[in-house]
Design a protein around this motif. Structure first.
Motif, short mmCIF file in Angstrom:
data_model
loop_
_atom_site.label_atom_id
_atom_site.label_comp_id
_atom_site.label_asym_id
_atom_site.label_seq_id
_atom_site.Cartn_x
_atom_site.Cartn_y
_atom_site.Cartn_z
N PHE A 53 0.85 -1.19 0.00
CA PHE A 53 0.00 0.00 0.00
C PHE A 53 0.88 1.23 0.00
O PHE A 53 2.06 1.17 0.32
N ARG A 54 0.29 2.36 -0.39
CA ARG A 54 1.07 3.58 -0.55
C ARG A 54 0.71 4.52 0.59
O ARG A 54 -0.48 4.71 0.88
N ALA A 64 -0.83 10.39 -0.47
CA ALA A 64 -0.41 9.08 -0.96
C ALA A 64 -1.41 7.96 -0.64
O ALA A 64 -1.41 6.94 -1.31
N PRO A 95 -8.17 -0.56 -3.94
CA PRO A 95 -7.39 0.53 -4.55
C PRO A 95 -8.33 1.52 -5.23
O PRO A 95 -9.47 1.17 -5.55
N LEU A 96 -7.85 2.73 -5.46
CA LEU A 96 -8.64 3.73 -6.17
C LEU A 96 -9.03 3.20 -7.55
O LEU A 96 -8.31 2.42 -8.15
N ARG A 97 -10.19 3.65 -8.02
CA ARG A 97 -10.61 3.28 -9.38
C ARG A 97 -9.89 4.16 -10.40
O ARG A 97 -9.36 5.22 -10.06
N ASN A 98 -9.92 3.73 -11.63
CA ASN A 98 -9.41 4.51 -12.78
C ASN A 98 -7.90 4.73 -12.79
O ASN A 98 -7.42 5.60 -13.50
N PHE A 99 -7.18 3.97 -11.96
CA PHE A 99 -5.71 4.00 -12.02
C PHE A 99 -5.24 2.54 -12.15
O PHE A 99 -5.82 1.66 -11.52
N PRO A 100 -4.18 2.29 -12.92
CA PRO A 100 -3.65 0.91 -12.99
C PRO A 100 -3.16 0.47 -11.61
O PRO A 100 -2.50 1.24 -10.93
N VAL A 101 -3.51 -0.77 -11.23
CA VAL A 101 -3.07 -1.27 -9.92
C VAL A 101 -1.65 -1.81 -10.05
O VAL A 101 -1.35 -2.60 -10.94
N ILE A 102 -0.76 -1.37 -9.15
CA ILE A 102 0.61 -1.90 -9.13
C ILE A 102 0.59 -3.23 -8.38
O ILE A 102 1.08 -4.23 -8.86
N SER A 103 -0.01 -3.21 -7.20
CA SER A 103 -0.20 -4.41 -6.42
C SER A 103 -1.12 -4.07 -5.24
O SER A 103 -1.06 -2.96 -4.72
N SER A 106 -2.05 -0.44 -3.98
CA SER A 106 -1.23 0.63 -4.53
C SER A 106 -1.48 0.82 -6.03
O SER A 106 -1.54 -0.15 -6.77
N VAL A 107 -1.64 2.08 -6.43
CA VAL A 107 -1.93 2.35 -7.84
C VAL A 107 -0.84 3.22 -8.46
O VAL A 107 -0.08 3.89 -7.77
N SER A 110 1.26 7.72 -12.61
CA SER A 110 2.06 8.37 -13.65
C SER A 110 1.27 9.33 -14.54
O SER A 110 1.63 10.49 -14.70
N GLU B 38 6.90 2.82 -0.82
CA GLU B 38 7.01 3.84 -1.86
C GLU B 38 7.99 4.88 -1.36
O GLU B 38 8.49 4.78 -0.24
N LEU B 148 6.61 14.45 1.40
CA LEU B 148 6.66 13.54 0.25
C LEU B 148 7.25 14.25 -0.96
O LEU B 148 8.10 13.72 -1.67
N TYR B 168 8.62 -0.75 -3.71
CA TYR B 168 8.00 -2.04 -3.37
C TYR B 168 8.96 -3.21 -3.60
O TYR B 168 8.54 -4.32 -3.91
N THR B 191 5.55 -6.71 -5.35
CA THR B 191 4.34 -6.64 -6.17
C THR B 191 4.00 -7.98 -6.80
O THR B 191 2.87 -8.20 -7.21
N TYR B 387 7.31 10.61 -11.53
CA TYR B 387 6.31 9.68 -12.06
C TYR B 387 6.23 9.69 -13.58
O TYR B 387 5.51 8.89 -14.16
N THR B 388 6.90 10.63 -14.25
CA THR B 388 6.79 10.64 -15.71
C THR B 388 7.65 9.51 -16.29
O THR B 388 8.68 9.15 -15.71
N MET C 1 -6.03 -3.81 -18.55
CA MET C 1 -6.13 -3.93 -17.08
C MET C 1 -7.50 -3.44 -16.60
O MET C 1 -8.00 -2.42 -17.09
N ASN C 3 -8.66 -2.09 -13.93
CA ASN C 3 -8.90 -0.93 -13.07
C ASN C 3 -8.74 0.40 -13.81
O ASN C 3 -8.78 1.45 -13.21
N GLN C 4 -8.54 0.34 -15.13
CA GLN C 4 -8.33 1.59 -15.87
C GLN C 4 -9.59 2.02 -16.60
O GLN C 4 -10.46 1.21 -16.87
N PRO C 5 -9.67 3.31 -16.93
CA PRO C 5 -10.85 3.80 -17.65
C PRO C 5 -11.00 3.10 -18.99
O PRO C 5 -10.01 2.82 -19.65
#
Lengths: 245, 394, 128
Positions: A53-54, A64, A95-103, A106-107, A110, B38, B148, B168, B191, B387-388, C1, C3-5
């Protein structure tokens, strides 16, 4: 904080590598005035070291630890367990929606951070004028030289809650539009209006006001989006009469 | 001409790890950062975010105070993006506090900290919510930063110069070459659960309060006392600048504004297990009464968060407050006869850049290189570039 | 994936769980828009009966006097009111009017829609 003790079941979304996600339950004894993030951290410390988790600041300045708690976007470090469940109840953490899950929880932020950067969203702003205009008198007496860190902590809660962001990967999203509004208010840089005047900018918003409902940091993205619309329309009208380039 | 860059593995991506990755990468080395969580998910992220002027230590620990003011000035130049700088105040509330004033003024002068004594009336004009009973007031060049984002800015700058960050990823055990020389780290990718070995020319243990834990079983040792302090955040911003109590360092001696909040800190005690330290109710109550003494309006605020951060204090056996706040980097060849391993710990967020500088100097010395540090002279990359996709490089 | 839009997730639009009045308005607007579009098609189909001469149309009018059909027509009126008034709210907020009280505006306009629908129902079932 209190000396009350509750037994609460945390139902945590788990995901490792390419394996399909699943839920795992952990029963915890908690102080109801502890925060949801404390519970998640204890699961990591005492039950399962593989939990990802972040988190960073634990007091809502870094953004975060945004997660879905019982289906609603929360900044978990300032969400007391008491406010989301009852003794013997459940706390479902995803995890939050609309973001790719890392694990696990944690999302990957970027795309969001890149968009914030492209908007030149300021992190340090003058104290005077840093509140919303309808918050009457707040910070208006401040010395013009005083500065402070901006309200937006880039937690991503608004983008997770937005019913339009679910279907449109190209949509800039509430936080980015709000940042554009604030940046424009501070700099008057017309390029920001141009950038956001489009189908994936200010006009994609469907007035759901979910962003404002979940924002943990007084940004009121919906108000700022509506204000940005007004500014965009104003600029179009001026252009129509040849008053702006 | 074939020139193989030295490869340095940094364990830990707190302030020190991130600043060190940036410094080493800027000096032209290959850097791989291994971090269990992180960026800034340990002590660093939870600091109260005070950009120290050094005033807090100018009597009791002048070495730290000098480091603080020098780095304060540098960070204001290179990390302006995440610092709010409105100055700060030291205020005396009791006769006892006021009696400390001459020593404070003397110490500040000795350390090169620009202070100015102002009248209580002037202080109340600057900070209308300050306790009206203040007796003596000094202005100091304090500021506050976003924890952060400061770490991210260093990490982003590191990435810009080619440093690789692996969040991670947990360092499980140091890998030796058969003799007493560290050749790498076995790393667990949290992960997906896979493990692998990362090899390099040198490993730097930049895990702060965890420095002893990471070295456990390796034969190398380090004396670090994890000394947590509790902080409480309140939901309103009643002050424009950090307000310090004019006393020797003690509990609940500072309120720092942050965004729309105020944070009061802090306490000092010793912890058993640095991985999870509970926040005790009594300490939260103590912070509240200390905060009300400085800014009575806190009584009308709502608590927004309570948390703790474990300082890595170098040394053992003394009480936490008396341990110096300065940092130390160890070459384990000298201390434990183990080569290829350096530990950096101690210090404060404000001094992270110079900690990295000294550590990178040591790394260079061990590798027989002489490359000068440049990190004090250039602004950091935007923290968002961390993050970019390619670290902000075109 | 997952969880993405993605445009494939449009069904989420209709999920009212944990949502605010703003999204309920959004969902209502989607549903009423679909209903009104369907009605428009139906309407054109019925009008096309005119081409079959007076007799066919009279038969339809007879059919349309049934209470069930009348109720359907009432739904169309309700949908029109909800959609139109909601649209008004979106326009107002877009111009910065009533943004901070958008919830109250929503409930007020929906109350208006309910009153309007009731008035029409009264006229349709008891007066006409």
């Amino acid at each position: 904080m209190s000396h009350e003790r509750w037994t609460v079941t945390f139902i945590v979304s788990r995901r490792k590598g390419e394996q399909p996600p699943h839920f795992q339950s952990f029963q915890l004894e908690v102080d109801p005035d502890e925060y949801v993030l404390d519970g998640v951290e204890r699961i990591w410390a005492f039950h399962d070291r593989s939990l990802v988790f972040r988190h960073a600041c634990h007091h809502s300045t870094c953004g975060a630890c945004g997660m879905l708690v019982n289906g609603v976007e929360k900044l978990t470090c300032i969400t007391p367990i008491r406010s989301v469940t009852s003794n013997g109840g459940k706390v479902k953490v995803e995890p939050l929606r609309n973001f790719p899950v890392i694990s696990d929880l944690s999302v990957d932020m970027s795309t969001f951070y890149t968009r914030m950067e492209e908007t030149c969203a300021p992190q340090v702003v003058p104290v005077r004028g840093s509140a919303l205009p309808y918050e009457k008198g707040l910070f208006e007496q401040a010395d013009p030289a005083y500065e402070r860190l901006a309200d937006c902590i880039e937690c991503g809660c608004c983008i997770s809650a937005c019913p339009v962001a679910v279907t449109t990967p190209e949509y800039q999203g509430p936080a980015v539009l709000a940042a554009a509004q604030q940046a424009f208010s501070l700099t008057g840089h017309a390029g920001l209006l141009e950038k956001m005047d489009g189908a994936d900018g200010v006009w994609r918003c469907h007035s759901g006001f979910e962003c404002t409902a979940v924002c943990p940091s007084n940004v009121d993205p919906a108000w700022r989006i509506m204000d940005l619309r007004r500014k965009v329309i104003g600029r179009r009208i001026k252009r129509l009469f040849g008053l702006a380039k | 001409m074939a020139f193989s860059k030295p490869h340095i593995i940094v364990i830990g991506a707190g302030f020190t790890g991130c600043a060190l990755a940036y410094d080493l990468a800027r000096r032209g080395m290959d850097v791989t950062v291994i971090e269990r969580g992180e960026i800034a998910s340990g002590t660093s992220g939870r600091t109260h975010g005070l950009l120290h002027s050094g005033g807090r230590y100018c009597v009791s620990d002048q070495e730290s105070a000098v480091e603080c003011i020098q780095e304060n000035i540098i960070l204001r130049k290179i990390a302006r993006q995440c610092i709010e700088f409105n100055g700060g105040l030291f205020v005396a509330l009791t006769e006892e506090d006021a009696a400390y004033a001459p020593r404070f003024a003397e110490g500040a002068a000795a350390c090169g900290i620009e202070i100015e004594q102002i009248s209580p009336q002037e202080a109340l004009r600057l900070e209308p919510n300050l306790n009206p009973k203040v007796l003596t007031v000094f202005t100091v060049p304090d500021g506050s930063f976003d924890p952060l984002r400061l770490a991210l800015a260093f990490a982003a700058s590191g990435r810009y110069f080619g440093a690789q960050f692996h969040p991670y990823h947990e360092a499980q055990v140091l890998v030796f070459d058969g003799q007493r020389r560290v050749k790498g780290v076995r790393v667990l990718n949290r992960t997906d659960g896979s493990t692998r070995e990362v090899h390099g020319d040198l490993v730097v243990n930049a895990t702060g309060a965890w420095a002893g834990k990471v070295l456990a079983g390796s034969g190398a040792q380090v004396n670090v006392t994890p000394t947590p302090g509790v902080m409480v955040a309140y939901d309103r911003r009643l002050i424009n600048r950090p307000i310090n109590r004019l006393t020797p360092p003690s509990d609940g001696d500072i309120i720092i504004p942050q965004r729309r909040m105020m944070v009061i800190g802090t306490t000092s005690y010793e912890a058993e297990d640095v991985d999870y330290i509970p926040v005790e109710d009594e300490q939260v109550q103590q912070m509240y009464s200390d905060a009300v003494a400085l800014v009575p309006g806190v009584a009308g605020c709502r608590m927004r968060g309570a948390y703790m951060s474990a300082r890595p204090l170098v040394g053992k056996g003394q009480s936490g407050r008396s341990l110096a706040r300065t940092f130390k980097c160890f070459d384990h060849l000298e201390a434990d006869g183990i080569d290829g391993l350096v530990t950096i710990t101690g210090g404060k967020a404000t001094t992270c850049r110079v900690m990295a500088e000294k550590t990178a100097d040591l790394v260079c010395k061990k590798l027989g290189l002489s490359i000068a540090c440049e990190t004090h002279a250039y602004a950091l990359r935007s923290y968002r570039d961390y993050y970019t996709p390619n670290g902000g490089r075109p | 994936m997952e969880n993405q839009p993605s445009p494939k997730k449009f069904l989420y639009w209709f999920d009212p769980r944990h949502r605010q009045p703003g999204t309920w308005a959004f969902i209502l607007n989607r549903i009423t828009a679909l209903g009104l579009t369907f009605y428009l098609v139906l309407h054109l189909v019925v009008l096309s009966n005119l081409t079959k001469g007076a007799e066919g149309y009279d038969t339809f009018l007879e059919f349309a006097r049934q209470p069930v059909v009348k109720f359907g027509e009432l739904l169309v009126i309700a949908a029109g009111l909800i959609h139109g008034l909601n649209g008004l709210r979106v326009v107002l907020t877009t111009f910065g009017i009533g943004v901070t009280i958008q919830r109250q505006v929503f409930w007020m306009l929906m109350a208006l829609a309910a009153i309007g629908t009731a008035a029409f129902a009264y006229v349709m079932f008891f007066v006409a």
